[in-house]
Design a protein around this motif. Structure first.
Motif, PDB file in Angstrom:
ATOM      1  N   UNK A   4       0.812  -1.227   0.000  1.00  0.00           N
ATOM      2  CA  UNK A   4       0.000   0.000   0.000  1.00  0.00           C
ATOM      3  C   UNK A   4       0.840   1.270   0.000  1.00  0.00           C
ATOM      4  N   UNK A   5       0.287   2.344  -0.575  1.00  0.00           N
ATOM      5  CA  UNK A   5       0.907   3.659  -0.491  1.00  0.00           C
ATOM      6  C   UNK A   5       1.086   3.969   0.999  1.00  0.00           C
ATOM      7  N   UNK A  17       8.414  -2.357  -3.080  1.00  0.00           N
ATOM      8  CA  UNK A  17       7.498  -2.015  -4.180  1.00  0.00           C
ATOM      9  C   UNK A  17       8.122  -0.942  -5.059  1.00  0.00           C
ATOM     10  N   UNK A  18       8.046  -1.121  -6.374  1.00  0.00           N
ATOM     11  CA  UNK A  18       8.544  -0.097  -7.296  1.00  0.00           C
ATOM     12  C   UNK A  18       7.664   1.140  -7.220  1.00  0.00           C
ATOM     13  N   UNK A  19       8.314   2.294  -7.176  1.00  0.00           N
ATOM     14  CA  UNK A  19       7.542   3.532  -7.153  1.00  0.00           C
ATOM     15  C   UNK A  19       8.402   4.719  -6.788  1.00  0.00           C
ATOM     16  N   UNK A  20       7.713   5.810  -6.467  1.00  0.00           N
ATOM     17  CA  UNK A  20       8.375   7.025  -6.021  1.00  0.00           C
ATOM     18  C   UNK A  20       8.355   7.009  -4.498  1.00  0.00           C
ATOM     19  N   UNK A  21       9.532   7.089  -3.911  1.00  0.00           N
ATOM     20  CA  UNK A  21       9.708   7.033  -2.460  1.00  0.00           C
ATOM     21  C   UNK A  21      10.168   8.386  -1.957  1.00  0.00           C
ATOM     22  N   UNK A  36      13.055  -4.645  -5.112  1.00  0.00           N
ATOM     23  CA  UNK A  36      14.238  -5.475  -4.806  1.00  0.00           C
ATOM     24  C   UNK A  36      15.558  -4.694  -4.785  1.00  0.00           C
ATOM     25  N   UNK A  37      15.583  -3.437  -5.272  1.00  0.00           N
ATOM     26  CA  UNK A  37      16.799  -2.636  -5.125  1.00  0.00           C
ATOM     27  C   UNK A  37      16.994  -2.314  -3.648  1.00  0.00           C
ATOM     28  N   UNK A  38      18.219  -2.018  -3.257  1.00  0.00           N
ATOM     29  CA  UNK A  38      18.499  -1.655  -1.871  1.00  0.00           C
ATOM     30  C   UNK A  38      18.130  -0.188  -1.660  1.00  0.00           C
ATOM     31  N   UNK A  49      12.267   5.648   4.268  1.00  0.00           N
ATOM     32  CA  UNK A  49      11.581   6.057   3.048  1.00  0.00           C
ATOM     33  C   UNK A  49      10.125   5.634   3.116  1.00  0.00           C
ATOM     34  N   UNK A  50       9.224   6.455   2.545  1.00  0.00           N
ATOM     35  CA  UNK A  50       7.796   6.137   2.494  1.00  0.00           C
ATOM     36  C   UNK A  50       7.350   6.125   1.036  1.00  0.00           C
ATOM     37  N   UNK A  51       6.607   5.085   0.658  1.00  0.00           N
ATOM     38  CA  UNK A  51       6.100   4.989  -0.718  1.00  0.00           C
ATOM     39  C   UNK A  51       5.047   6.066  -0.956  1.00  0.00           C
ATOM     40  N   UNK A  52       5.324   6.917  -1.943  1.00  0.00           N
ATOM     41  CA  UNK A  52       4.449   8.059  -2.250  1.00  0.00           C
ATOM     42  C   UNK A  52       3.495   7.740  -3.402  1.00  0.00           C
ATOM     43  N   UNK A  53       3.997   7.043  -4.425  1.00  0.00           N
ATOM     44  CA  UNK A  53       3.158   6.669  -5.564  1.00  0.00           C
ATOM     45  C   UNK A  53       3.781   5.474  -6.277  1.00  0.00           C
ATOM     46  N   UNK A  54       2.968   4.776  -7.036  1.00  0.00           N
ATOM     47  CA  UNK A  54       3.455   3.615  -7.776  1.00  0.00           C
ATOM     48  C   UNK A  54       4.168   4.045  -9.038  1.00  0.00           C
ATOM     49  N   UNK A  55       5.061   3.203  -9.522  1.00  0.00           N
ATOM     50  CA  UNK A  55       5.832   3.497 -10.749  1.00  0.00           C
ATOM     51  C   UNK A  55       4.930   3.393 -11.959  1.00  0.00           C
TER      52      UNK A  55
END
Length: 55
Positions: A4-5, A17-21, A36-38, A49-55
């Motif tokens: 989830x965002x 999760x891939x996205x903008x953090x 999967x990136x570090x 870091x907090x997930x802001x939006x999906x890629x």
């Protein structure tokens, strides 16, 4: 299933999760990070870091 965002991850963990953090503390920044990136440091410091939006 997508995370989830608002999901958080710390520097050194694998990105869930891939996205903008976005860094949760000031000064802040955003970065596109792929699943999967570090999770990177910011200004040479470990951050959360907090997930802001999906890629």
């Amino acid at each position: 299933m997508k995370q989830p965002i608002g999901t958080t991850a710390k520097t050194g963990e694998k990105c869930p999760e891939s996205g903008v953090w976005q860094v949760t503390t000031a000064p802040t920044t955003t970065a596109p990070i792929a699943k999967t990136n570090v999770m990177p440091p910011y200004q040479n410091k470990a951050v959360t870091w907090r997930l802001k939006s999906y890629a």
